[in-house]
Motif scaffolding. Structure first.
Motif, PDB file in Angstrom:
ATOM      1  N   GLU A  68     -23.626 -97.822   1.695  1.00 40.94           N
ATOM      2  CA  GLU A  68     -24.523 -98.033   2.949  1.00 40.94           C
ATOM      3  C   GLU A  68     -24.652 -96.959   4.112  1.00 40.94           C
ATOM      4  O   GLU A  68     -25.703 -96.987   4.903  1.00 40.94           O
ATOM      5  CB  GLU A  68     -23.738 -99.269   3.787  1.00 40.94           C
ATOM      6  CG  GLU A  68     -23.977-100.596   3.157  1.00 40.94           C
ATOM      7  CD  GLU A  68     -22.819-101.712   3.608  1.00 40.94           C
ATOM      8  OE1 GLU A  68     -22.148-101.390   4.740  1.00 40.94           O
ATOM      9  OE2 GLU A  68     -22.795-102.797   2.761  1.00 40.94           O
ATOM     10  N   GLN A  69     -23.610 -96.146   4.034  1.00 44.46           N
ATOM     11  CA  GLN A  69     -23.659 -94.905   4.816  1.00 44.46           C
ATOM     12  C   GLN A  69     -24.705 -93.945   4.477  1.00 44.46           C
ATOM     13  O   GLN A  69     -25.664 -93.444   5.141  1.00 44.46           O
ATOM     14  CB  GLN A  69     -22.280 -94.070   4.885  1.00 44.46           C
ATOM     15  CG  GLN A  69     -21.094 -94.842   5.588  1.00 44.46           C
ATOM     16  CD  GLN A  69     -20.069 -94.007   5.368  1.00 44.46           C
ATOM     17  OE1 GLN A  69     -19.901 -92.810   4.951  1.00 44.46           O
ATOM     18  NE2 GLN A  69     -18.960 -94.619   5.611  1.00 44.46           N
ATOM     19  N   ARG A  72     -28.408 -95.400   5.493  1.00 45.92           N
ATOM     20  CA  ARG A  72     -28.469 -95.283   6.955  1.00 45.92           C
ATOM     21  C   ARG A  72     -29.056 -93.760   6.997  1.00 45.92           C
ATOM     22  O   ARG A  72     -30.099 -93.426   7.756  1.00 45.92           O
ATOM     23  CB  ARG A  72     -27.229 -95.485   7.741  1.00 45.92           C
ATOM     24  CG  ARG A  72     -27.011 -96.791   7.976  1.00 45.92           C
ATOM     25  CD  ARG A  72     -25.994 -97.176   9.157  1.00 45.92           C
ATOM     26  NE  ARG A  72     -24.669 -96.310   8.573  1.00 45.92           N
ATOM     27  CZ  ARG A  72     -23.830 -96.932   7.875  1.00 45.92           C
ATOM     28  NH1 ARG A  72     -23.805 -98.165   7.630  1.00 45.92           N
ATOM     29  NH2 ARG A  72     -22.412 -96.381   7.758  1.00 45.92           N
ATOM     30  N   GLU A  73     -28.361 -92.814   6.284  1.00 44.86           N
ATOM     31  CA  GLU A  73     -28.860 -91.570   6.458  1.00 44.86           C
ATOM     32  C   GLU A  73     -30.254 -91.310   5.740  1.00 44.86           C
ATOM     33  O   GLU A  73     -31.261 -90.711   6.402  1.00 44.86           O
ATOM     34  CB  GLU A  73     -28.063 -90.496   5.721  1.00 44.86           C
ATOM     35  CG  GLU A  73     -26.347 -90.261   6.046  1.00 44.86           C
ATOM     36  CD  GLU A  73     -25.736 -89.786   5.255  1.00 44.86           C
ATOM     37  OE1 GLU A  73     -25.998 -88.964   4.365  1.00 44.86           O
ATOM     38  OE2 GLU A  73     -24.426 -89.715   5.357  1.00 44.86           O
ATOM     39  N   ARG A  75     -32.561 -93.709   5.722  1.00 47.45           N
ATOM     40  CA  ARG A  75     -33.634 -94.257   6.836  1.00 47.45           C
ATOM     41  C   ARG A  75     -34.036 -93.325   7.788  1.00 47.45           C
ATOM     42  O   ARG A  75     -34.968 -93.116   8.183  1.00 47.45           O
ATOM     43  CB  ARG A  75     -32.978 -95.758   7.160  1.00 47.45           C
ATOM     44  CG  ARG A  75     -33.209 -96.725   6.206  1.00 47.45           C
ATOM     45  CD  ARG A  75     -33.060 -98.173   6.805  1.00 47.45           C
ATOM     46  NE  ARG A  75     -31.462 -98.079   7.192  1.00 47.45           N
ATOM     47  CZ  ARG A  75     -30.745 -98.664   6.693  1.00 47.45           C
ATOM     48  NH1 ARG A  75     -30.942 -98.958   5.118  1.00 47.45           N
ATOM     49  NH2 ARG A  75     -29.463 -98.964   7.082  1.00 47.45           N
ATOM     50  N   GLU A  76     -32.802 -92.556   8.407  1.00 47.01           N
ATOM     51  CA  GLU A  76     -33.343 -91.542   9.448  1.00 47.01           C
ATOM     52  C   GLU A  76     -34.136 -90.527   8.856  1.00 47.01           C
ATOM     53  O   GLU A  76     -34.726 -90.193   9.933  1.00 47.01           O
ATOM     54  CB  GLU A  76     -31.855 -91.053   9.806  1.00 47.01           C
ATOM     55  CG  GLU A  76     -30.963 -92.154  10.560  1.00 47.01           C
ATOM     56  CD  GLU A  76     -29.332 -91.522  10.897  1.00 47.01           C
ATOM     57  OE1 GLU A  76     -29.146 -90.238  10.798  1.00 47.01           O
ATOM     58  OE2 GLU A  76     -28.683 -92.371  11.298  1.00 47.01           O
ATOM     59  N   ASP A 123     -29.682-101.734  -0.511  1.00 47.52           N
ATOM     60  CA  ASP A 123     -30.339-100.775   0.786  1.00 47.52           C
ATOM     61  C   ASP A 123     -30.462 -99.432   0.329  1.00 47.52           C
ATOM     62  O   ASP A 123     -31.370 -98.696   0.925  1.00 47.52           O
ATOM     63  CB  ASP A 123     -29.447-100.983   1.919  1.00 47.52           C
ATOM     64  CG  ASP A 123     -29.592-102.497   2.603  1.00 47.52           C
ATOM     65  OD1 ASP A 123     -30.401-103.077   2.322  1.00 47.52           O
ATOM     66  OD2 ASP A 123     -28.498-102.724   3.420  1.00 47.52           O
TER      67      ASP A 123
END
Length: 191
Positions: A68-69, A72-73, A75-76, A123
């Protein structure tokens, strides 16, 4: 069905267990006993079992948290000015970080035998696919590569990192193979 809301002390204990487990699994993989994780977390074994009924459940929670981390990275990076370099930098970072973490390495290479649910890492895979697609549209990555190919390439890179000498450049060679002909020529002209 919603999960029950944990009290503040229970949330802190769960976070301590996850942090200790991540550290222990990174070094020893699944060989680490749950009692050792409890000791590292500074909690009793009962606290570990209350939150995670088995080592498999704890391992999966640790790996999914890290995935998940990564998601997130990724997607950024979807708004990065240079989609190709964003993709390649992220790909190399995932391989580098995972190669230092035995649990994550095993999970990404799917060598644990723990049978992660089909939804595990969804994700992460979606975000990586989005980075790949954006880099392909920009002409930086070969068009004949898809998300499943990337999963296999990550597993191959992890094996290269784990089983080759530290001074080898096998991951760079593999990553260069993902580049389009034009971006490879540009890369060679830069060096």
């Amino acid at each position: 069905m919603d999960k029950p809301v944990l009290r503040a002390d229970a949330r802190r204990n769960r976070a301590k267990v996850l942090a200790a487990a991540e550290e222990a699994f990174a070094i020893d993989g699944l060989a680490v006993p749950l009692d050792e994780i409890a000791r590292l977390a500074g909690v009793g074994a009962g606290t570990v079992y209350r939150h995670f009924p088995s080592k498999k459940a704890l391992f999966q929670a640790v790996v999914l948290d890290r995935l998940e981390q990564f998601a997130r990275e990724a997607r950024e990076l979807l708004t990065a000015e240079d989609p190709g370099e964003a993709f390649f930098d992220f790909f190399k970072r995932v391989v580098r970080q995972a190669s230092l973490n035995r649990a994550l390495c095993d999970a990404l290479a799917e060598t644990t035998g723990l049978g992660f649910k089909a939804s595990a890492g969804t994700d992460f895979r979606a975000a990586l696919q989005a980075l790949l697609t954006r880099a392909q549209v920009a002409g930086a990555v070969r068009e004949d590569i898809d998300g499943e190919d990337l999963r296999a390439l990550i597993a191959g890179c992890l094996a290269a990192e784990r089983y080759s000498r530290p001074d080898r450049h096998l991951v760079r060679i593999l990553v260069d193979g993902l580049r389009t002909f034009d971006s490879t020529c540009t890369l060679r002209n830069k060096t």
